[in-house]
Scaffold this motif. Structure first.
Motif, PDB file in Angstrom:
ATOM      1  N   LEU A  64     -40.906  -6.473 -38.886  1.00 31.01           N
ATOM      2  CA  LEU A  64     -41.270  -6.946 -40.138  1.00 31.01           C
ATOM      3  C   LEU A  64     -39.939  -6.626 -41.184  1.00 31.01           C
ATOM      4  CD1 LEU A  64     -43.177  -7.718 -42.515  1.00 31.01           C
ATOM      5  CD2 LEU A  64     -43.967  -5.534 -42.484  1.00 31.01           C
ATOM      6  N   ARG A  65     -39.470  -7.549 -41.664  1.00 27.39           N
ATOM      7  CA  ARG A  65     -37.999  -7.364 -42.539  1.00 27.39           C
ATOM      8  C   ARG A  65     -38.476  -8.041 -43.915  1.00 27.39           C
ATOM      9  NH1 ARG A  65     -34.643  -3.980 -39.876  1.00 27.39           N
ATOM     10  NH2 ARG A  65     -35.503  -4.144 -37.621  1.00 27.39           N
ATOM     11  N   ALA A  66     -38.249  -7.150 -44.911  1.00 28.76           N
ATOM     12  CA  ALA A  66     -38.481  -7.442 -46.330  1.00 28.76           C
ATOM     13  C   ALA A  66     -37.169  -7.315 -47.262  1.00 28.76           C
ATOM     14  CB  ALA A  66     -39.690  -6.674 -47.036  1.00 28.76           C
ATOM     15  N   ASP A  67     -36.901  -8.169 -48.125  1.00 24.89           N
ATOM     16  CA  ASP A  67     -35.775  -8.189 -48.942  1.00 24.89           C
ATOM     17  C   ASP A  67     -36.415  -8.142 -50.363  1.00 24.89           C
ATOM     18  OD1 ASP A  67     -33.368  -8.268 -49.949  1.00 24.89           O
ATOM     19  OD2 ASP A  67     -32.824  -9.995 -49.687  1.00 24.89           O
ATOM     20  N   MET A  68     -36.284  -6.985 -50.997  1.00 22.61           N
ATOM     21  CA  MET A  68     -36.994  -6.804 -52.463  1.00 22.61           C
ATOM     22  C   MET A  68     -35.801  -6.751 -53.434  1.00 22.61           C
ATOM     23  SD  MET A  68     -39.690  -3.839 -51.304  1.00 22.61           S
ATOM     24  CE  MET A  68     -40.722  -4.255 -50.074  1.00 22.61           C
ATOM     25  N   LYS A  69     -36.160  -7.639 -54.666  1.00 17.78           N
ATOM     26  CA  LYS A  69     -35.376  -7.639 -55.812  1.00 17.78           C
ATOM     27  C   LYS A  69     -35.873  -7.078 -56.883  1.00 17.78           C
ATOM     28  CE  LYS A  69     -32.310 -10.229 -53.388  1.00 17.78           C
ATOM     29  NZ  LYS A  69     -32.042 -11.651 -53.524  1.00 17.78           N
ATOM     30  N   GLY A  70     -34.853  -6.684 -57.749  1.00 21.50           N
ATOM     31  CA  GLY A  70     -35.484  -5.915 -59.039  1.00 21.50           C
ATOM     32  C   GLY A  70     -36.403  -4.949 -58.799  1.00 21.50           C
ATOM     33  N   VAL A  71     -36.003  -3.898 -58.036  1.00 16.61           N
ATOM     34  CA  VAL A  71     -36.771  -2.638 -57.736  1.00 16.61           C
ATOM     35  C   VAL A  71     -36.686  -1.637 -59.219  1.00 16.61           C
ATOM     36  CG1 VAL A  71     -37.475  -0.830 -56.452  1.00 16.61           C
ATOM     37  CG2 VAL A  71     -36.584  -2.754 -55.531  1.00 16.61           C
ATOM     38  N   ASP A  72     -38.008  -1.538 -59.868  1.00 24.44           N
ATOM     39  CA  ASP A  72     -38.042  -0.606 -60.916  1.00 24.44           C
ATOM     40  C   ASP A  72     -38.641   0.838 -60.590  1.00 24.44           C
ATOM     41  OD1 ASP A  72     -36.961  -2.275 -62.861  1.00 24.44           O
ATOM     42  OD2 ASP A  72     -38.751  -3.088 -63.197  1.00 24.44           O
ATOM     43  N   PHE A  73     -38.320   1.907 -60.717  1.00 21.36           N
ATOM     44  CA  PHE A  73     -38.929   3.098 -59.998  1.00 21.36           C
ATOM     45  C   PHE A  73     -38.959   4.072 -61.171  1.00 21.36           C
ATOM     46  CE2 PHE A  73     -34.185   3.164 -59.609  1.00 21.36           C
ATOM     47  CZ  PHE A  73     -33.817   4.354 -60.475  1.00 21.36           C
ATOM     48  N   SER A  74     -40.140   5.228 -61.066  1.00 22.80           N
ATOM     49  CA  SER A  74     -40.175   6.141 -61.935  1.00 22.80           C
ATOM     50  C   SER A  74     -39.227   7.144 -62.025  1.00 22.80           C
ATOM     51  CB  SER A  74     -41.660   6.731 -61.742  1.00 22.80           C
ATOM     52  OG  SER A  74     -41.716   7.226 -60.436  1.00 22.80           O
ATOM     53  N   SER A  75     -39.121   7.864 -63.263  1.00 20.87           N
ATOM     54  CA  SER A  75     -38.141   9.059 -63.281  1.00 20.87           C
ATOM     55  C   SER A  75     -38.257   9.720 -62.318  1.00 20.87           C
ATOM     56  CB  SER A  75     -38.304   9.418 -64.678  1.00 20.87           C
ATOM     57  OG  SER A  75     -39.728  10.225 -64.857  1.00 20.87           O
ATOM     58  N   ASP A  76     -39.467  10.291 -61.795  1.00 18.58           N
ATOM     59  CA  ASP A  76     -39.275  11.276 -60.577  1.00 18.58           C
ATOM     60  C   ASP A  76     -39.204  10.498 -59.103  1.00 18.58           C
ATOM     61  OD1 ASP A  76     -41.909   9.986 -60.503  1.00 18.58           O
ATOM     62  OD2 ASP A  76     -43.004  12.085 -60.648  1.00 18.58           O
ATOM     63  N   PHE A  77     -39.112   9.031 -59.253  1.00 17.06           N
ATOM     64  CA  PHE A  77     -38.773   8.480 -57.776  1.00 17.06           C
ATOM     65  C   PHE A  77     -40.440   8.636 -57.055  1.00 17.06           C
ATOM     66  CE2 PHE A  77     -34.657  10.289 -59.036  1.00 17.06           C
ATOM     67  CZ  PHE A  77     -34.079   8.976 -58.952  1.00 17.06           C
ATOM     68  N   SER A  78     -41.289   8.786 -57.638  1.00 13.53           N
ATOM     69  CA  SER A  78     -42.449   8.675 -56.949  1.00 13.53           C
ATOM     70  C   SER A  78     -43.213   7.527 -56.876  1.00 13.53           C
ATOM     71  CB  SER A  78     -43.628   9.835 -57.556  1.00 13.53           C
ATOM     72  OG  SER A  78     -43.772   9.126 -59.059  1.00 13.53           O
ATOM     73  N   SER A  79     -42.807   6.424 -57.306  1.00 19.41           N
ATOM     74  CA  SER A  79     -43.153   5.083 -57.210  1.00 19.41           C
ATOM     75  C   SER A  79     -41.758   4.282 -57.648  1.00 19.41           C
ATOM     76  CB  SER A  79     -44.294   4.694 -58.195  1.00 19.41           C
ATOM     77  OG  SER A  79     -43.795   4.744 -59.596  1.00 19.41           O
ATOM     78  N   ALA A  80     -42.225   3.024 -56.493  1.00 24.59           N
ATOM     79  CA  ALA A  80     -41.189   1.802 -57.037  1.00 24.59           C
ATOM     80  C   ALA A  80     -41.729   0.416 -56.658  1.00 24.59           C
ATOM     81  CB  ALA A  80     -39.811   2.174 -55.875  1.00 24.59           C
ATOM     82  N   VAL A  81     -41.516  -0.288 -57.593  1.00 28.16           N
ATOM     83  CA  VAL A  81     -42.182  -1.569 -57.640  1.00 28.16           C
ATOM     84  C   VAL A  81     -41.134  -2.838 -57.776  1.00 28.16           C
ATOM     85  CG1 VAL A  81     -43.871  -3.289 -58.704  1.00 28.16           C
ATOM     86  CG2 VAL A  81     -44.341  -0.559 -58.457  1.00 28.16           C
ATOM     87  N   ALA A  82     -41.145  -3.795 -56.677  1.00 25.87           N
ATOM     88  CA  ALA A  82     -40.179  -4.818 -56.830  1.00 25.87           C
ATOM     89  C   ALA A  82     -40.507  -6.138 -57.624  1.00 25.87           C
ATOM     90  CB  ALA A  82     -39.704  -5.263 -55.583  1.00 25.87           C
ATOM     91  N   ASP A  83     -39.849  -6.781 -58.212  1.00 27.85           N
ATOM     92  CA  ASP A  83     -40.290  -8.054 -58.926  1.00 27.85           C
ATOM     93  C   ASP A  83     -40.763  -9.008 -58.032  1.00 27.85           C
ATOM     94  OD1 ASP A  83     -39.918  -6.964 -61.494  1.00 27.85           O
ATOM     95  OD2 ASP A  83     -37.911  -7.666 -61.561  1.00 27.85           O
TER      96      ASP A  83
END
Length: 246
Positions: free
Chosen positions: A91-110
């Motif tokens: 499984l390969r995924a290319d994620m663009k526009g990854v916003d993350f929280s200040s403590d790096f506990s979460s990250a969400v890609a557009d």
């Protein structure tokens, strides 16, 4: 001139130090992201995580990464049948526009696009692998799937009549498609005769046609397209607001 040369040397040295620091920082971040993804998805092995773009540190300062590539081997996806799973070999995924929280506990890609591969023996689990009666004295079951060429799957069906099992399996070329973003559907293009017996289409398709649900992919990515390949089916996956970690 001497002062200018000294200034240039200093700039080069500082630039080199910045590059080294930047690359060290990105390597640490990739390792941390891989560990968090492994824990979030309950993976057996640590996935590959590659953060693209330079410089990395300026992306961190802005709270968003340009591109993150993720690779997972042997992902156990759900099938909608409780404890049943289907193994995705690659499984390969290319994620663009990854916003993350200040403590790096979460990250969400557009957005995310990628590929997945499901071996034929995994896909075969959902086919009619047990003998099924299709007419009085005639039973059939799927015993193998393989590449039929031109994006088709070749379905091998073993047929048993009152006179015994046919010496050769009946081969059926089938089309493979994605349905509702979470299901692989296999449908025969043309219906064969089983042991010289003409059967109603609905009876034949009870054997030759089947579906395999694949859900619970990381971050909520979904199936987009599918095509038969040499060792299995190659699937294109896509998604938006894909949660990488957290």
């Amino acid at each position: 001139m001497r002062a200018l040369r000294i200034l240039l040397v200093v700039v080069v040295i500082l630039g080199g130090i910045f590059v080294i620091v930047d690359r060290v920082a990105v390597n640490i971040a990739e390792g941390e992201a891989a560990d968090r993804l492994k824990a979030t998805e309950n993976l057996a092995a640590t996935p590959d995580v590659s953060i693209k773009g330079f410089p990395f540190l300026t992306q961190v300062a802005g709270g968003s990464l340009d591109e993150v590539q993720v690779g997972i081997e042997g992902y156990e996806a759900g099938t909608g049948d409780g404890a049943e799973t289907i193994r995705i070999g690659d499984l390969r995924a290319d994620m663009k526009g990854v916003d993350f929280s200040s403590d790096f506990s979460s990250a969400v890609a557009d957005s995310a696009t990628g590929t997945a591969t499901v071996a034929y023996d995994e896909l075969l689990k959902t086919a009619k692998s047990e003998p099924t009666q299709v007419a009085p004295g005639v039973t059939a079951k799927v015993i193998g799937l393989s590449d039929g060429g031109n994006g088709k799957i070749k379905v091998a069906v073993e047929v048993e009549t009152a006179l015994g099992t046919l010496p050769e399996p009946v081969s059926v070329l089938s089309s493979v498609t994605v349905v509702d973003g979470d299901t692989v559907r296999v449908q025969a293009d043309a219906l064969p005769e089983f042991g010289g017996v003409e059967l109603a289409e609905s009876r034949v398709r009870r054997i030759t046609d089947f579906e395999q649900k694949i859900d619970g992919l990381p971050g909520g990515i979904r199936l987009d397209k599918v095509e038969a390949a040499r060792n299995g089916v190659d699937i294109t996956v896509t998604g938006s607001d894909v949660r990488l970690v957290g």
